[in-house]
Write an enzyme that holds these catalytic residues in place. Structure first.
Site, PDB file in Angstrom:
ATOM      1  N   ALA A  63       0.853  -1.183   0.000  1.00 37.11           N
ATOM      2  CA  ALA A  63       0.000   0.000   0.000  1.00 37.11           C
ATOM      3  C   ALA A  63       0.888   1.233   0.000  1.00 37.11           C
ATOM      4  O   ALA A  63       2.036   1.188   0.429  1.00 37.11           O
ATOM      5  CB  ALA A  63      -0.885  -0.006   1.236  1.00 37.11           C
ATOM      6  N   GLY A 102       0.502  -5.266   0.619  1.00 36.34           N
ATOM      7  CA  GLY A 102      -0.540  -5.304  -0.397  1.00 36.34           C
ATOM      8  C   GLY A 102      -0.038  -5.868  -1.715  1.00 36.34           C
ATOM      9  O   GLY A 102      -0.822  -6.425  -2.495  1.00 36.34           O
ATOM     10  N   GLU A 105      -0.434  -9.420  -1.358  1.00 32.57           N
ATOM     11  CA  GLU A 105      -1.873  -9.712  -1.335  1.00 32.57           C
ATOM     12  C   GLU A 105      -2.447  -9.708  -2.759  1.00 32.57           C
ATOM     13  O   GLU A 105      -3.312 -10.529  -3.084  1.00 32.57           O
ATOM     14  CB  GLU A 105      -2.592  -8.709  -0.426  1.00 32.57           C
ATOM     15  CG  GLU A 105      -2.239  -8.940   1.054  1.00 32.57           C
ATOM     16  CD  GLU A 105      -2.779  -7.873   1.979  1.00 32.57           C
ATOM     17  OE1 GLU A 105      -2.505  -6.687   1.720  1.00 32.57           O
ATOM     18  OE2 GLU A 105      -3.474  -8.220   2.952  1.00 32.57           O
ATOM     19  N   GLU A 125       3.524  -5.512   7.270  1.00 32.85           N
ATOM     20  CA  GLU A 125       2.616  -4.570   7.939  1.00 32.85           C
ATOM     21  C   GLU A 125       2.851  -4.493   9.436  1.00 32.85           C
ATOM     22  O   GLU A 125       2.725  -3.434  10.056  1.00 32.85           O
ATOM     23  CB  GLU A 125       1.153  -4.962   7.672  1.00 32.85           C
ATOM     24  CG  GLU A 125       0.684  -4.718   6.244  1.00 32.85           C
ATOM     25  CD  GLU A 125       0.946  -5.869   5.289  1.00 32.85           C
ATOM     26  OE1 GLU A 125       1.774  -6.759   5.622  1.00 32.85           O
ATOM     27  OE2 GLU A 125       0.334  -5.900   4.201  1.00 32.85           O
TER      28      GLU A 125
HETATM   29  N1  3HC Z   1       4.451   3.653   0.403  1.00 27.43           N
HETATM   30  C1  3HC Z   1       4.905   4.893   0.095  1.00 27.43           C
HETATM   31  N2  3HC Z   1       6.199   5.169  -0.117  1.00 27.43           N
HETATM   32  C2  3HC Z   1       7.065   4.155  -0.031  1.00 27.43           C
HETATM   33  C3  3HC Z   1       6.650   2.853   0.268  1.00 27.43           C
HETATM   34  C4  3HC Z   1       5.271   2.603   0.481  1.00 27.43           C
HETATM   35  N3  3HC Z   1       4.803   1.385   0.758  1.00 27.43           N
HETATM   36  N4  3HC Z   1       7.743   2.046   0.281  1.00 27.43           N
HETATM   37  C5  3HC Z   1       8.792   2.821  -0.007  1.00 27.43           C
HETATM   38  N5  3HC Z   1       8.380   4.099  -0.204  1.00 27.43           N
HETATM   39  C6  3HC Z   1       9.235   5.238  -0.590  1.00 27.43           C
HETATM   40  C7  3HC Z   1      10.225   5.621   0.500  1.00 27.43           C
HETATM   41  O1  3HC Z   1       9.660   6.531   1.410  1.00 27.43           O
HETATM   42  C8  3HC Z   1      11.347   6.225  -0.300  1.00 27.43           C
HETATM   43  O2  3HC Z   1      10.978   7.539  -0.607  1.00 27.43           O
HETATM   44  P1  3HC Z   1      12.096   8.660  -0.903  1.00 27.43           P
HETATM   45  O3  3HC Z   1      12.766   8.255  -2.180  1.00 27.43           O
HETATM   46  O4  3HC Z   1      11.321   9.902  -0.997  1.00 27.43           O
HETATM   47  O5  3HC Z   1      13.044   8.652   0.239  1.00 27.43           O
HETATM   48  C9  3HC Z   1      11.343   5.411  -1.587  1.00 27.43           C
HETATM   49  O6  3HC Z   1      10.043   4.794  -1.647  1.00 27.43           O
HETATM   50  C10 3HC Z   1      12.392   4.335  -1.632  1.00 27.43           C
HETATM   51  O7  3HC Z   1      12.309   3.556  -0.433  1.00 27.43           O
HETATM   52  P2  3HC Z   1      13.612   3.051   0.306  1.00 27.43           P
HETATM   53  O8  3HC Z   1      14.554   4.176   0.510  1.00 27.43           O
HETATM   54  O9  3HC Z   1      13.152   2.298   1.508  1.00 27.43           O
HETATM   55  O10 3HC Z   1      14.209   2.071  -0.800  1.00 27.43           O
HETATM   56  P3  3HC Z   1      14.881   0.648  -0.650  1.00 27.43           P
HETATM   57  O11 3HC Z   1      15.237   0.255  -2.005  1.00 27.43           O
HETATM   58  O12 3HC Z   1      15.906   0.682   0.433  1.00 27.43           O
HETATM   59  O13 3HC Z   1      13.714  -0.329  -0.109  1.00 27.43           O
HETATM   60  C11 3HC Z   1      11.536  -1.340  -0.001  1.00 27.43           C
HETATM   61  C12 3HC Z   1      12.570  -0.583  -0.869  1.00 27.43           C
HETATM   62  C13 3HC Z   1      12.073  -2.698   0.375  1.00 27.43           C
HETATM   63  C14 3HC Z   1      10.286  -1.478  -0.814  1.00 27.43           C
HETATM   64  C15 3HC Z   1      11.272  -0.529   1.281  1.00 27.43           C
HETATM   65  O14 3HC Z   1      10.985   0.811   0.934  1.00 27.43           O
HETATM   66  C16 3HC Z   1      10.124  -1.017   2.100  1.00 27.43           C
HETATM   67  O15 3HC Z   1      10.274  -1.935   2.876  1.00 27.43           O
HETATM   68  N6  3HC Z   1       8.940  -0.367   1.964  1.00 27.43           N
HETATM   69  C17 3HC Z   1       7.819  -0.600   2.810  1.00 27.43           C
HETATM   70  C18 3HC Z   1       7.104  -1.846   2.460  1.00 27.43           C
HETATM   71  C19 3HC Z   1       5.884  -2.011   3.321  1.00 27.43           C
HETATM   72  O16 3HC Z   1       5.900  -1.771   4.515  1.00 27.43           O
HETATM   73  N7  3HC Z   1       4.792  -2.448   2.696  1.00 27.43           N
HETATM   74  C20 3HC Z   1       3.586  -2.668   3.396  1.00 27.43           C
HETATM   75  C21 3HC Z   1       2.779  -1.418   3.355  1.00 27.43           C
HETATM   76  S1  3HC Z   1       1.309  -1.556   4.313  1.00 27.43           S
HETATM   77  C22 3HC Z   1       0.246  -2.439   3.323  1.00 27.43           C
HETATM   78  O17 3HC Z   1       0.631  -2.887   2.276  1.00 27.43           O
HETATM   79  C23 3HC Z   1      -1.131  -2.549   3.841  1.00 27.43           C
HETATM   80  C24 3HC Z   1      -1.920  -3.546   3.069  1.00 27.43           C
HETATM   81  O18 3HC Z   1      -1.884  -4.774   3.751  1.00 27.43           O
HETATM   82  C25 3HC Z   1      -3.352  -3.112   2.943  1.00 27.43           C
END
Ligand code: 3HC
Ligand code: NAI
Length: 700
Positions: A63, A102, A105, A125
């Site tokens: 997400a 997501g 998912e 999450e």
């Molecule tokens: N939403 C919005 N922005 C995100 C994002 C997300 N899920 N994931 C990463 N970003 C953004 C970061 O803020 C960063 O922004 P910036 O360039 O402005 O600094 C950019 O993307 C790059 O991220 P990283 O610096 O972390 O890049 P890496 O290459 O080191 O890592 C990654 C990439 C492994 C995808 C890491 O960013 C990550 O773990 N992201 C989060 C993943 C996550 O938590 N997903 C679950 C979200 S909750 C969900 O999905 C709910 C659902 O169940 C309904």
């Protein structure tokens, strides 16, 4: 602007490609694009099936976290997954990179998941204080069994490609071209009855022993479930997969997701996620700045910090030379490093081979001349400005071209820079003890530090798996400067009537692992005593303890007693008598102090100092201060850092309490800072501030 999801027909199969840089997060346009692709492929006479792909290095990172807390925009992700699952043609996910949250998912709504070798699957999450909210808690158990799904969801860890196939989470790792492998799978499935999709499958739930195995896995999480609401919710949701039809399970999952999303603890964790990443965006760094290569590091001083820093380099595969004044000093350092690695090998966290490889990257030398050939020098000798200036003066010519960094805790980097002919190469790299473990790196930008030197320190920090935060020069930089406010108040609380146990309890109940006095006993009281004697400062209770030989755990006694090497301190009547003596001498009438006052007196002055740090531009953003506290001082992540906590409490309350404590104690350092008063009056929070120091550039 390109579509967030493109649609094309290739070899008789529809391909929907998500393109939403940088990580293909599921923003509203992506959700809409995926839904449209599912509906279009279902109707498209040219498409035998549908393949989902991600452009760039990520499949879908989940997400869009920045959308949480804003009014929802349709379609919901659950609707997208349901549409994929309802598609009358085969749907295959071709996963080349991360499929997280997501993103996984979405892939669970497909008939098959074919992976590239770099694919990583996970439901992270939990790390944001949430649970998967688009079917992850219902479909994962149906795919891999609830007993395997539960620890995967509760850990949030990424599963690498081969392991994912082994677990049954994915179908195969493609040999060769991923898209071709996905096409092949579509063709295999096309033209005959589709295999049962996860919304109709119950075989993993009704398998013999499934319930018992799940309950055992849930039992293993009982302690975490008591502390973390998302763990309790995850257990409940996965358990529902046994007891509820899919529709009902999904409904309950959604309720739990919304509840957690609106909880301040999840908001704090999401703040941490972005604050950590924002810290990499450095103000005033020209876009074209490139870090220098660091192929040889030198560390000066093989003491507590020097050895930890050297191990950090070796752990990252960077050759490092440690320099001491004599062979004995070098030998002490060598032994400390060997012992640290031996402990890791004993614990099983390091193989003997990896240890040997790391040790091979560390060499020792005597005398500053050995710094020749370094790309980066990190100075970690005694905390004495004259000594450091002398060393920087010599390094100037011994290590031409090297970035020269000091690990000083408090001293003036500008003064060290001025001792050289190239102040543009000088900055601070302030590690935290133990340096091979703690993730924080304060990168101290001095007056004349060049963008290139700064970018080099930040890039190296990231290579060392640290979280670098750029700060300015002042006494103690961000972390120690704020910490000293807390230390001051902790001492005063003792003088006014509190016991060490009460003060420590206030902080552990706030969420810290340790209170200030247990911490002081662990680190040793003699260090601070020496500094106070050198600077003419006093801390009457701490000084009296040191005079009585109570210098902490290493002496078996400090603020607490440690009989026969006990690790947990016990209250000691002798300490109480000593504290009461100090109060008498200072003419203070001791009183009962509430836990609320203790907590506020420890935390609010730090926030106040944080406000001054922002006023002075020592930190560019409140989030940077939060990251410093999270990774340097173990601030509880679910409280988001001191500045986020301040916003959560409300600045008017903090300003009002600080003013009241200043009046009550006569301690003017407690008077609320101008920025704090101003934001409180405006009804704003620290989070509303724009970063200081000009346009930001993300560090390489
Ligand atoms: N939403 C919005 N922005 C995100 C994002 C997300 N899920 N994931 C990463 N970003 C953004 C970061 O803020 C960063 O922004 P910036 O360039 O402005 O600094 C950019 O993307 C790059 O991220 P990283 O610096 O972390 O890049 P890496 O290459 O080191 O890592 C990654 C990439 C492994 C995808 C890491 O960013 C990550 O773990 N992201 C989060 C993943 C996550 O938590 N997903 C679950 C979200 S909750 C969900 O999905 C709910 C659902 O169940 C309904
Ligand atoms: P330490 O006393 O354990 O180690 C210092 C080492 O430097 C000694 O082994 C000493 O022999 C060596 N040394 C002295 N002069 C030298 C010279 N001219 N050339 C080479 N080596 C020399 O001290 P510690 O704790 O490692 O601290 C080092 C620096 O790191 C200090 O500036 C300190 O303020 C800072 N620091 C300390 C932290 C801590 O928790 N101990 C945390 C962060 C920074």
């Amino acid at each position: 602007m390109p579509e967030a999801v493109s649609y094309r027909i290739q070899d008789g199969i529809a391909v929907a490609t998500v393109e939403n840089p940088p990580v293909n997060a599921l923003s509203a346009t992506v959700r809409a694009g995926l839904l449209a692709a599912a509906e279009r492929a279902a109707q498209d006479p040219e498409a035998a099936g549908l393949v989902l792909a991600g452009a760039g290095s990520a499949f879908i990172a989940g997400a869009d976290i920045s959308e949480f807390g804003k009014p929802p925009v349709p379609p919901a992700l659950a609707e997208v997954v349901a549409a994929l699952e309802a598609c009358p043609k085969p749907v295959v996910a071709a996963i080349q990179g991360v499929a997280l949250g997501g993103g996984l998912e979405v892939a669970l709504g497909c008939d098959a998941r074919i992976l590239g070798p770099k694919a990583q699957l996970g439901l992270p999450e939990v790390k944001l204080g949430l649970l998967p909210g688009a079917g992850g808690t219902q479909r994962t158990p149906r795919l891999i069994g609830p007993a395997a799904a539960l620890p995967m969801i509760a850990s949030g860890d990424k599963v690498p490609a081969a392991k994912a196939v082994e677990m049954g989470l994915a179908d195969a790792v493609a040999e060769g071209d991923l898209l071709r492998a996905a096409f092949a799978r579509v063709r295999e499935l096309a033209g005959k009855p589709l295999p049962a999709r996860l919304n109709t499958r119950t075989d993993r739930l009704t398998a013999p022993g499934a319930r018992e195995a799940f309950e055992a896995a849930a039992q293993a999480l009982a302690k975490r479930a008591a502390d973390e609401p998302q763990i309790a919710a995850i257990i409940e949701a996965v358990r529902n997969s046994f007891d509820m039809p899919l529709e009902q399970g999904l409904k309950r999952e959604r309720e739990l997701f919304v509840m957690l999303r609106d909880d301040p603890r999840s908001k704090a964790l999401r703040h941490v996620f972005f604050a950590e990443r924002q810290a990499a965006h450095i103000p005033g760094l020209p876009k074209e700045t490139r870090p220098r290569a660091v192929n040889q590091a030198v560390v000066l001083g093989a003491g507590t910090m020097g050895t930890g820093i050297a191990m950090s380099f070796a752990n990252a595969g960077i050759p490092v030379r440690i320099i001491e004044t004599d062979a004995a000093g070098l030998e002490r350092g060598r032994k400390r490093i060997a012992d640290t690695y031996a402990t890791s090998v004993k614990r099983g966290s390091l193989t003997p081979e990896a240890r040997d490889a790391r040790l091979a990257l560390i060499e020792g030398a005597v005398g500053l001349e050995a710094a020749a050939g370094a790309d980066l020098v990190v100075e970690a000798v005694f905390e004495e400005l004259e000594l450091k200036k002398e060393i920087f003066g010599k390094l100037d010519s011994i290590a031409p071209g090297a970035v020269l960094a000091s690990n000083t805790s408090y001293l003036d980097i500008n003064a060290m820079a001025a001792a050289t002919s190239r102040p543009q190469d000088v900055l601070g790299m302030h590690f935290f003890s133990p340096a091979n473990v703690m993730k924080l790196l304060e990168v101290v930008r001095a007056e004349k530090t060049s963008p290139e030197a700064l970018a080099t320190a930040v890039a190296v920090g990231r290579k060392l798996a640290k979280v670098p935060v750029v700060v300015g020069v002042c006494h103690g930089f961000v972390g120690n400067r704020m910490l000293s406010r807390r230390t001051q108040q902790a001492e005063r609380l003792l003088q006014e009537g509190a016991t060490p146990g009460q003060v420590d309890k206030a902080l552990t109940e706030f969420g810290f692992r340790m209170g200030p006095f247990a911490m002081a006993d662990l680190a040793g009281l003699d260090i601070g005593w020496r500094v106070r004697k050198a600077t003419g400062a006093t801390a009457p209770v701490a000084d009296a303890l040191c005079e009585a030989g109570r210098i902490g755990q290493k002496a078996g006694r400090g603020y607490y007693a440690y009989p026969e090497g006990a690790r947990a301190g016990q209250p000691d009547p002798e300490v109480q008598t000593l504290i009461e003596g100090v109060s008498r001498k200072l003419g203070i009438t001791r009183r009962d102090i509430s836990q609320e006052e203790i907590t506020e007196r420890l935390i609010y002055p730090m926030i106040n100092e944080g406000a001054r740090i922002l006023e002075e531009g020592i930190a560019a953003r409140p989030g940077d201060i939060d990251v410093v506290w999270l990774y340097g001082y173990n601030w509880p992540a679910w409280r988001g850092g001191p500045m986020h906590h301040a916003d959560a409490v409300g600045l008017p309350r903090i300003a009002e309490r600080l003013a009241a404590y200043a009046d009550q104690t006569g301690d003017e350092s407690l008077r609320p800072a101008a920025l704090l008063r101003q934001l409180a009056a405006e009804g704003a929070g620290f989070g509303s501030l724009k970063p200081r120091g000009g346009n930001t550039t993300k560090a390489a």
